[in-house]
Write a protein that holds these residues in place. Structure first.
Motif, PDB file in Angstrom:
ATOM      1  N   SER A   1       0.353  -3.957   5.301  1.00  0.00           N
ATOM      2  CA  SER A   1      -0.280  -4.777   4.271  1.00  0.00           C
ATOM      3  C   SER A   1       0.750  -5.789   3.790  1.00  0.00           C
ATOM      4  CB  SER A   1      -0.774  -3.905   3.107  1.00  0.00           C
ATOM      5  OG  SER A   1       0.307  -3.198   2.508  1.00  0.00           O
TER       6      SER A   1
ATOM      7  N   ASN B   1      -4.205  -7.379   5.359  1.00  0.00           N
ATOM      8  CA  ASN B   1      -4.073  -6.051   5.949  1.00  0.00           C
ATOM      9  C   ASN B   1      -4.302  -6.147   7.453  1.00  0.00           C
ATOM     10  OD1 ASN B   1      -3.723  -4.851   3.383  1.00  0.00           O
ATOM     11  ND2 ASN B   1      -5.939  -4.740   3.096  1.00  0.00           N
TER      12      ASN B   1
ATOM     13  N   HIS C   1       0.809  -1.221   0.000  1.00  0.00           N
ATOM     14  CA  HIS C   1       0.000   0.000   0.000  1.00  0.00           C
ATOM     15  C   HIS C   1       0.842   1.271   0.000  1.00  0.00           C
ATOM     16  CE1 HIS C   1       0.896  -0.050   4.343  1.00  0.00           C
ATOM     17  NE2 HIS C   1       0.537   1.216   4.348  1.00  0.00           N
TER      18      HIS C   1
ATOM     19  N   SER D   1      -4.514   1.444  10.409  1.00  0.00           N
ATOM     20  CA  SER D   1      -3.798   0.301   9.840  1.00  0.00           C
ATOM     21  C   SER D   1      -2.317   0.633   9.783  1.00  0.00           C
ATOM     22  CB  SER D   1      -4.313  -0.016   8.442  1.00  0.00           C
ATOM     23  OG  SER D   1      -3.558  -1.058   7.844  1.00  0.00           O
TER      24      SER D   1
ATOM     25  N   LEU E   1      -6.922  -1.429   1.305  1.00  0.00           N
ATOM     26  CA  LEU E   1      -6.684  -1.217   2.723  1.00  0.00           C
ATOM     27  C   LEU E   1      -7.843  -0.446   3.358  1.00  0.00           C
ATOM     28  CD1 LEU E   1      -4.175  -1.562   4.818  1.00  0.00           C
ATOM     29  CD2 LEU E   1      -3.866   0.893   4.418  1.00  0.00           C
TER      30      LEU E   1
END
Length: 304
Positions: free
Chosen positions: A123, A243, A91, A120, A101
């Motif tokens: 990934s 993710n 990502h 987050s 994501l």
């Protein structure tokens, strides 16, 4: 693809979106399946992006310098993909990976099981071609520690995931104690260079193979014990996009502790806010992680 008995066993864990039944199943078992997380167009987009990654079209991949120096123009897409096991942090350089994501269907489940504020930090794009290894029993929280046990993964099948091509196996309910089990290095040829969790009160016979069609996601708790086995080599790739998410309220004590930072306030800030508000927005964000290739044992575990 899946036996009737196994499919019926997974049906009880399968949902189409958030709700009280999903939350209850997640709390009890440590995982749920999200049916149709990605549609056909989204699957094709990320599969195409995987080829671009492996051909070096999206920039440098740390740990794949030998591939970068080689001429891949004469290789098929499949042969280019076979040079990789997994690419971390796609990502960071891919608009397609970033969109996934932030995917609304997945984020809606994350806010349901984590809370309204979600960020987050990682990934991973798994390729796992014929014969490539899996990962031994482990807990994601070992690798990505949170302060509030909120770490949650979305493992999205980009191909039909089966026992033969190395699907995930989970130990239902193994997240409940909220403890990290002992770990050790392992030399099992079925697995890559990852550490192995051991000395937990479960047996391989307790494990459930998560055989799911392409586009389905398994959402699971960071303390859930899980593993995958080798791709048997009979049915091509077992690609997956994973993710990782957590509550924005939690600090993320990941990576090395800076010398001038108190351990109680250690907070990794290379994050993406995907829902709600970030209580630590005053700290700003950083661009630290770069895409890198995960080695299998043939690639040399000293690179890991």
């Amino acid at each position: 693809m899946t036996s009737t008995i196994a499919r019926n066993r997974l049906d009880a864990h399968t949902f189409t979106g958030p709700g009280p039944e999903l939350r209850a199943s997640f709390a009890e078992n440590g995982f749920v399946l999200l049916d149709g997380a990605l549609d056909a167009a989204e699957l094709e987009a990320i599969r195409t992006e995987a080829v671009r990654f492996c051909r070096g079209e999206l920039g440098e991949i740390i740990g794949a310098e030998d591939v970068a120096r080689s001429d891949t123009s004469g290789l098929s897409d499949e042969d280019v993909l076979r040079q990789f096991l997994c690419i971390h942090q796609p990502h960071k350089v891919s608009d397609v990976a970033m969109r996934l994501l932030r995917h609304p269907k997945i984020v809606s489940v994350m806010t349901d099981v984590i809370g309204p504020n979600v960020k987050s930090m990682q990934s991973m794009l798994f390729v796992k071609s014929e014969g490539r290894p899996g990962q031994p029993w482990h807990q994601d929280e070992f690798f990505i520690p949170t302060r509030d046990r909120s770490l949650t993964a979305a493992w999205i099948a980009l191909d039909d995931a089966t026992v033969e091509n190395g699907c995930l196996w989970v130990l239902p309910g193994s997240h409940k104690r909220g403890v990290l089990y002992p770990d050790r290095k392992q030399d099992d040829p079925r697995f890559d260079c990852s550490i192995e969790a051991y000395d937990f009160p479960y047996h391989d016979e307790d494990a459930v193979p998560v055989e799911i069609p392409a586009g389905t996601a398994i959402i699971f708790n960071g303390y859930l014990l899980h593993r995958s086995l080798q791709n048997s080599g009979k049915h091509g790739f077992r690609r997956a996009l994973t993710n990782h998410y957590m509550s924005a309220e939690s600090l993320l004590p990941w990576a090395a502790l800076p010398a001038d930072t108190h351990i109680g306030k250690h907070d990794y800030r290379d994050i993406v806010l995907v829902a709600g508000e970030d209580p630590y927005a005053y700290k700003g964000t950083e661009d630290i992680a770069r895409p890198h290739s995960r080695p299998d044992k043939d690639g040399g575990c000293d690179r890991w």
